[in-house]
Design a protein around this motif. Structure first.
Motif, PDB file in Angstrom:
ATOM      1  N   THR A 371       0.869  -1.179   0.000  1.00  0.00           N
ATOM      2  CA  THR A 371       0.000   0.000   0.000  1.00  0.00           C
ATOM      3  C   THR A 371       0.901   1.223   0.000  1.00  0.00           C
ATOM      4  OG1 THR A 371      -1.520  -1.215   1.408  1.00  0.00           O
ATOM      5  CG2 THR A 371      -1.883   1.150   1.238  1.00  0.00           C
ATOM      6  N   ALA A 372       0.637   2.159  -0.921  1.00  0.00           N
ATOM      7  CA  ALA A 372       1.496   3.350  -1.025  1.00  0.00           C
ATOM      8  C   ALA A 372       1.649   4.012   0.341  1.00  0.00           C
ATOM      9  CB  ALA A 372       0.896   4.319  -2.033  1.00  0.00           C
ATOM     10  N   GLY A 373       2.886   4.290   0.708  1.00  0.00           N
ATOM     11  CA  GLY A 373       3.154   5.035   1.930  1.00  0.00           C
ATOM     12  C   GLY A 373       3.289   4.194   3.194  1.00  0.00           C
ATOM     13  N   SER A 374       3.027   2.892   3.125  1.00  0.00           N
ATOM     14  CA  SER A 374       3.154   2.064   4.338  1.00  0.00           C
ATOM     15  C   SER A 374       4.633   1.819   4.641  1.00  0.00           C
ATOM     16  CB  SER A 374       2.456   0.717   4.129  1.00  0.00           C
ATOM     17  OG  SER A 374       3.203  -0.058   3.210  1.00  0.00           O
ATOM     18  N   SER A 375       4.905   1.288   5.844  1.00  0.00           N
ATOM     19  CA  SER A 375       6.312   1.045   6.190  1.00  0.00           C
ATOM     20  C   SER A 375       6.890  -0.055   5.302  1.00  0.00           C
ATOM     21  CB  SER A 375       6.459   0.699   7.671  1.00  0.00           C
ATOM     22  OG  SER A 375       5.902  -0.565   7.946  1.00  0.00           O
ATOM     23  N   ALA A 376       6.081  -1.068   4.950  1.00  0.00           N
ATOM     24  CA  ALA A 376       6.580  -2.127   4.057  1.00  0.00           C
ATOM     25  C   ALA A 376       6.851  -1.552   2.672  1.00  0.00           C
ATOM     26  CB  ALA A 376       5.565  -3.264   3.967  1.00  0.00           C
ATOM     27  N   ASP A 377       5.977  -0.638   2.237  1.00  0.00           N
ATOM     28  CA  ASP A 377       6.130  -0.014   0.912  1.00  0.00           C
ATOM     29  C   ASP A 377       7.471   0.710   0.843  1.00  0.00           C
ATOM     30  OD1 ASP A 377       4.903   0.913  -1.640  1.00  0.00           O
ATOM     31  OD2 ASP A 377       5.045   2.877  -0.690  1.00  0.00           O
ATOM     32  N   GLU A 378       7.790   1.443   1.926  1.00  0.00           N
ATOM     33  CA  GLU A 378       9.060   2.176   1.909  1.00  0.00           C
ATOM     34  C   GLU A 378      10.253   1.232   1.994  1.00  0.00           C
ATOM     35  OE1 GLU A 378       8.398   5.559   4.521  1.00  0.00           O
ATOM     36  OE2 GLU A 378       6.881   6.167   3.041  1.00  0.00           O
ATOM     37  N   ALA A 379      10.118   0.238   2.874  1.00  0.00           N
ATOM     38  CA  ALA A 379      11.249  -0.688   3.058  1.00  0.00           C
ATOM     39  C   ALA A 379      11.539  -1.480   1.783  1.00  0.00           C
ATOM     40  CB  ALA A 379      10.950  -1.654   4.207  1.00  0.00           C
ATOM     41  N   LEU A 380      10.511  -1.714   0.955  1.00  0.00           N
ATOM     42  CA  LEU A 380      10.674  -2.605  -0.201  1.00  0.00           C
ATOM     43  C   LEU A 380      10.700  -1.849  -1.537  1.00  0.00           C
ATOM     44  CD1 LEU A 380       8.283  -5.405   1.125  1.00  0.00           C
ATOM     45  CD2 LEU A 380      10.781  -5.510   1.003  1.00  0.00           C
ATOM     46  N   ALA A 381      10.911  -0.542  -1.463  1.00  0.00           N
ATOM     47  CA  ALA A 381      10.839   0.292  -2.675  1.00  0.00           C
ATOM     48  C   ALA A 381      11.792  -0.172  -3.769  1.00  0.00           C
ATOM     49  CB  ALA A 381      11.143   1.751  -2.318  1.00  0.00           C
ATOM     50  N   SER A 382      12.959  -0.673  -3.379  1.00  0.00           N
ATOM     51  CA  SER A 382      13.965  -1.029  -4.390  1.00  0.00           C
ATOM     52  C   SER A 382      14.004  -2.542  -4.647  1.00  0.00           C
ATOM     53  CB  SER A 382      15.340  -0.540  -3.920  1.00  0.00           C
ATOM     54  OG  SER A 382      15.581  -0.994  -2.599  1.00  0.00           O
ATOM     55  N   TRP A 383      12.962  -3.248  -4.204  1.00  0.00           N
ATOM     56  CA  TRP A 383      12.966  -4.715  -4.330  1.00  0.00           C
ATOM     57  C   TRP A 383      12.175  -5.164  -5.559  1.00  0.00           C
ATOM     58  CZ3 TRP A 383      14.642  -8.395  -0.353  1.00  0.00           C
ATOM     59  CH2 TRP A 383      15.304  -7.773   0.716  1.00  0.00           C
ATOM     60  N   VAL A 384      12.609  -6.321  -6.081  1.00  0.00           N
ATOM     61  CA  VAL A 384      11.966  -6.912  -7.266  1.00  0.00           C
ATOM     62  C   VAL A 384      11.666  -8.382  -6.971  1.00  0.00           C
ATOM     63  CG1 VAL A 384      12.282  -7.489  -9.715  1.00  0.00           C
ATOM     64  CG2 VAL A 384      13.206  -5.334  -8.812  1.00  0.00           C
ATOM     65  N   ARG A 385      10.496  -8.848  -7.448  1.00  0.00           N
ATOM     66  CA  ARG A 385      10.162 -10.271  -7.313  1.00  0.00           C
ATOM     67  C   ARG A 385      10.517 -10.995  -8.608  1.00  0.00           C
ATOM     68  NH1 ARG A 385       4.200 -12.998  -7.367  1.00  0.00           N
ATOM     69  NH2 ARG A 385       4.711 -12.900  -9.591  1.00  0.00           N
ATOM     70  N   PHE A 386      11.214 -12.120  -8.474  1.00  0.00           N
ATOM     71  CA  PHE A 386      11.499 -12.986  -9.624  1.00  0.00           C
ATOM     72  C   PHE A 386      10.926 -14.372  -9.346  1.00  0.00           C
ATOM     73  CE2 PHE A 386      15.029  -9.918  -9.505  1.00  0.00           C
ATOM     74  CZ  PHE A 386      15.000  -9.439 -10.816  1.00  0.00           C
ATOM     75  N   THR A 387      10.420 -15.018 -10.407  1.00  0.00           N
ATOM     76  CA  THR A 387       9.972 -16.402 -10.233  1.00  0.00           C
ATOM     77  C   THR A 387      11.050 -17.361 -10.712  1.00  0.00           C
ATOM     78  OG1 THR A 387       8.295 -18.055 -10.713  1.00  0.00           O
ATOM     79  CG2 THR A 387       8.747 -16.481 -12.476  1.00  0.00           C
ATOM     80  N   PHE A 388      11.137 -18.504 -10.034  1.00  0.00           N
ATOM     81  CA  PHE A 388      12.072 -19.553 -10.493  1.00  0.00           C
ATOM     82  C   PHE A 388      11.335 -20.790 -10.972  1.00  0.00           C
ATOM     83  CE2 PHE A 388      11.467 -21.445  -6.340  1.00  0.00           C
ATOM     84  CZ  PHE A 388      11.440 -20.371  -5.454  1.00  0.00           C
ATOM     85  N   VAL A 389      10.040 -20.652 -11.293  1.00  0.00           N
ATOM     86  CA  VAL A 389       9.303 -21.812 -11.808  1.00  0.00           C
ATOM     87  C   VAL A 389       9.445 -21.893 -13.336  1.00  0.00           C
ATOM     88  CG1 VAL A 389       6.999 -20.731 -11.926  1.00  0.00           C
ATOM     89  CG2 VAL A 389       7.220 -23.202 -11.524  1.00  0.00           C
ATOM     90  N   LYS A 390      10.699 -21.854 -13.772  1.00  0.00           N
ATOM     91  CA  LYS A 390      11.027 -21.953 -15.200  1.00  0.00           C
ATOM     92  C   LYS A 390      12.095 -23.042 -15.351  1.00  0.00           C
ATOM     93  CE  LYS A 390       8.284 -18.543 -15.867  1.00  0.00           C
ATOM     94  NZ  LYS A 390       6.950 -18.757 -16.401  1.00  0.00           N
ATOM     95  N   ARG A 391      12.231 -23.570 -16.574  1.00  0.00           N
ATOM     96  CA  ARG A 391      13.214 -24.642 -16.790  1.00  0.00           C
ATOM     97  C   ARG A 391      14.617 -24.146 -16.440  1.00  0.00           C
ATOM     98  NH1 ARG A 391      10.970 -24.460 -21.869  1.00  0.00           N
ATOM     99  NH2 ARG A 391      13.039 -23.922 -22.618  1.00  0.00           N
TER     100      ARG A 391
END
Ligand code: PMP
Ligand code: GLN
Length: 407
Positions: A371-391
């Protein structure tokens, strides 16, 4: 009236700020992968289908005429297979006649549960970051979305227990839980589940728990973490709806067969809403999923999938670390979160738009799950999710591309 619909749709993330229809982050990032030719580590779906025996069961069902509306609650054979699975795996006893409902994926089970049980005076509490559909459906129900953060620790993403306690109020109607957790890959510990259970009981809240990755906990240095349904904790079965689906467990994400199990009166409420969403779906897939849940050969296939996912997680995590990102190793799911700040990227969304050019890879900004402006939002601003369910060969190519980021 139009204004009201517009504001609900906007709150649900269904419209952009300019009022035009929006796409989910997964659709947007898959489109980016398609238009750039980059490797799609964004949307979580396997690039290898599930067991041939399960696909054959669906083909047989079509040939045998399972092609008209199935019964509203789902075919009895599947409800029985779900009840057997809950009893054999977790000691959870549910009556397939009245306490199990088959849905159009976990997505519909979640939507129908929230719409049935929460309204404008209620709060629905989730962990944060959270799966994007949760915020949308809470908004569609007109309820208020509250959150408790997961924080990156040396021991994985962990629930901030003090913040969790603070997030509960006497208006908390539903705790919409998720373990194993998308996007962080956290598998909630027994202590975390006990804390949620204790607070739900104290505030007389219901728990709706999304367990679609229940079979995808991953082996690590401390062994393979157990998946514990919160419904199995003392006193919790009577206030908990447990949701899962066939998509992740059997690698058939396009079949959209899900289910919800719990107390009869709660399942009846969910069924009442569900019958006006899709009514029913997936006639020939229902017997195939019943077969999959009962067949020992398929159970072995699922265990092998979890073992292979653990190896693929390691491959991707090592590649991300070698490229210079900080990684929190996940204990379950399809996903790993990585922080790009050590490489000088402060904004994960900006980086995700540039990643096809920079590395030939697509990821999802973690801010799509906050949620914009939450503490998690700020802490994770520079984070990216990647999936590894690929060959593995696809992940190896992705890792080679990601290595360019650090140069
Ligand atoms: N919950 C979580 C946490 C998910 O990651 C997903 C997406 N796979 C879903 C629910 C949706 O499941 P389904 O495809 O069965 O609707
Ligand atoms: N659950 C999948 C993910 O998190 C995507 C499902 C979807 O596209 N809605 O990537």
């Amino acid at each position: 009236m139009t204004r009201r619909w517009t504001s609900v749709a906007r709150a649900a993330g269904l419209l952009r700020a300019d009022g035009t229809p929006g796409a989910t982050i997964f659709a947007e990032m898959s489109a980016l992968a398609a238009s750039t030719g980059a490797i799609n580590l964004g949307q979580g779906f396997p690039d290898v289908d599930g067991p041939a025996s399960v696909a054959a069961a669906a083909q047989r069902a079509i040939a045998d005429g399972a092609n008209q509306y199935p019964p509203g609650p789902g075919i009895l054979e599947l409800r029985e297979a779900i009840a057997e699975h809950q009893a054999a795996r977790y000691g959870l006893v549910v009556d397939p006649g009245t306490q199990v409902l088959v849905t159009a994926g976990a997505t519909e089970a979640i939507a129908a549960s929230v719409l049935a049980l929460a309204g404008p005076d209620d709060e629905v509490l989730t962990l944060e970051p959270f799966y994007d559909a949760y915020a949308a459906v809470v908004a569609m129900a007109g309820a208020t979305h509250t959150t408790a953060p997961l924080r990156a620790t040396p021991d994985g993403f962990r629930v901030d227990l003090a913040a969790l306690e603070q997030a509960f109020t006497d208006r908390t109607r539903i705790v919409l839980l998720n373990t194993p957790h998308n996007p962080t890959g956290a598998v909630l510990t027994h202590d975390e589940l006990v804390a949620v259970a204790r607070l739900a009981q104290r505030h007389d809240a219901l728990v709706v728990t999304d367990e679609v990755y229940e079979h995808l906990t991953l082996d690590g240095p401390h062994g393979r973490p157990p998946h514990v349904p919160i419904a199995s904790l003392p006193g919790m079965a009577k206030r908990t709806l447990t949701i899962s689906s066939a998509g992740k467990t059997f690698s058939f994400t396009g079949w959209k067969i899900g289910w919800v199990a719990g107390p009869e009166h709660l399942v009846a409420a969910v069924r009442t809403v569900k019958q006006f969403l899709t009514y029913v779906s997936g006639a020939p897939f229902q017997p195939a999923v019943a077969f999959a849940l009962r067949d020992p050969g398929v159970a072995q296939w699922v265990d092998d999938l979890a073992a292979s996912l653990a190896r693929r997680r390691d491959l991707l995590c090592e590649g991300l670390v070698a490229a210079g990102l900080d990684v929190v190793r996940p204990d379950g799911t399809y996903f790993v979160l990585a922080d790009a700040r050590p490489l000088g990227h402060e904004d994960g969304a900006e980086l995700c738009r540039a990643l096809p050019a920079l590395a030939g890879v697509v990821g999802v900004p973690v801010r799509a799950f906050t949620t914009a402006g939450s503490s998690a939002d700020e802490a994770l601003a520079s984070w990216v999710r990647f999936t590894f369910v690929k060959r593995e060969d696809v992940l190896e190519r992705a890792v080679e591309g990601l290595a360019r980021l650090g140069r």
